[in-house]
Design an enzyme around this catalytic site. Structure first.
Site, short mmCIF file in Angstrom:
data_model
loop_
_atom_site.label_atom_id
_atom_site.label_comp_id
_atom_site.label_asym_id
_atom_site.label_seq_id
_atom_site.Cartn_x
_atom_site.Cartn_y
_atom_site.Cartn_z
N GLU A 7 0.86 -1.14 0.06
CA GLU A 7 -0.02 -0.32 -0.09
C GLU A 7 0.84 1.27 -0.17
O GLU A 7 0.30 2.39 -0.18
CB GLU A 7 -0.88 -0.11 1.24
CG GLU A 7 -2.21 -1.07 1.02
CD GLU A 7 -2.78 -1.11 2.16
OE1 GLU A 7 -2.56 -0.62 3.33
OE2 GLU A 7 -4.19 -1.73 2.07
N GLU A 29 7.32 -22.21 7.23
CA GLU A 29 7.55 -21.12 8.58
C GLU A 29 8.84 -21.84 9.05
O GLU A 29 9.49 -21.14 10.08
CB GLU A 29 6.68 -20.67 9.32
CG GLU A 29 6.07 -21.82 10.35
CD GLU A 29 5.02 -21.27 11.34
OE1 GLU A 29 5.06 -21.41 12.32
OE2 GLU A 29 4.08 -20.78 10.80
#
Length: 267
Positions: free
Chosen positions: A78, A109
């Site tokens: 953004e 992960e």
């Protein structure tokens, strides 16, 4: 047991009505902003370093897994449309790569070496700054990346909801936000995720303001990627230059940004 895995304050959720569930979730959420407030001094210390790095052409990196990784990518993605910076100024990386943005990648992960491999693809250096996002504070992907970055002299911070967790030990500027147990036990996409999002908002917005991408309270460098933003930019120029809408719009479309249009209009 870590705070993020502790037992919910609510039980027998399946027996509650929709209204009762909403009330319970909202009750828990109300504590999040207060927890973030307590961490403001930690956030400020990290940002002081981040801003110095970014003003010297450094970049800001986020690494995370699952929800934490997605939040980092969201915040990074953004920045270009909001503040007009390049896509390489704030970079979000997630365990498992881009496929993990939409679908969970099993065991991604758990690799302590993969984050550094991912970061090396962007030629990260000591000029840059790295933030590891891990609600639990024990995500191997994040810990491994931060540890190697520290060893190579790269500034590090973390955003975690478990104080004194392993990720704190490999962070120069730890940001710890204990929000307590989740409404659904262990579901850290809820309060922990909300806390992380609030902190990321603070970090990127404050950094971009400090870098000069906001004037007054306006996003003067925002990208004109749709009609709504063209309209918003036009009205900013109208107000700043005290001119008619169509004149302001022509200036905006000609110069491509509110900042450049205003500067041209004042000449």
């Amino acid at each position: 047991m870590s705070i993020t895995e502790s037992e919910s304050n609510f039980n027998n959720l399946e027996n509650l009505s929709i209204g009762e569930l909403l009330q319970g979730i909202n009750q828990e959420d109300q504590s999040v902003a207060h927890s973030v407030q307590k961490a403001l001094p930690q956030i400020e210390k990290a940002l002081e370093k981040i801003v110095v790095k970014m003003k010297a052409e450094g970049r800001l990196f986020y690494i995370g897994a699952g929800t934490s990784g997605r939040l980092g990518i969201l915040d990074a993605s953004e920045c270009p449309p909001t503040f007009g910076v390049g896509h390489d100024k704030v970079i979000g990386l997630i365990a498992g790569g881009d496929n993990a943005i939409r679908k969970a990648v099993e065991f991604a992960e758990d690799d302590r070496t993969q984050a550094w491999k991912d970061l090396k693809e962007y030629n990260i250096t000591e000029k840059d700054f790295l933030i590891g996002i891990a609600a639990s504070g024990r995500t191997p992907y994040v810990i491994g990346g931060l540890k190697i970055a520290q060893e190579k002299g790269i500034g590090t911070a973390c955003i975690t909801c478990n104080p004194d967790s392993e990720v704190v030990k490999v962070s120069d500027f730890p940001i710890e936000i204990p929000v307590g147990p989740e409404f659904v036990t262990g579901s850290t996409r809820m309060k922990a995720g909300t806390a992380q999002k609030l902190v990321l908002n603070m970090i990127s917005t404050t950094a971009m303001i400090q870098l000069g991408h906001v004037k007054g309270n306006r996003m003067v460098d925002m990208q004109l990627s749709n009609d709504k933003l063209v309209d918003r930019g036009t009205k900013m120029i109208m107000q700043e230059l005290e001119i008619e809408y169509e004149v302001a719009k022509k200036l905006l479309l000609k110069y491509g940004s509110v900042r450049k249009a205003v500067e041209a209009g004042k000449e």
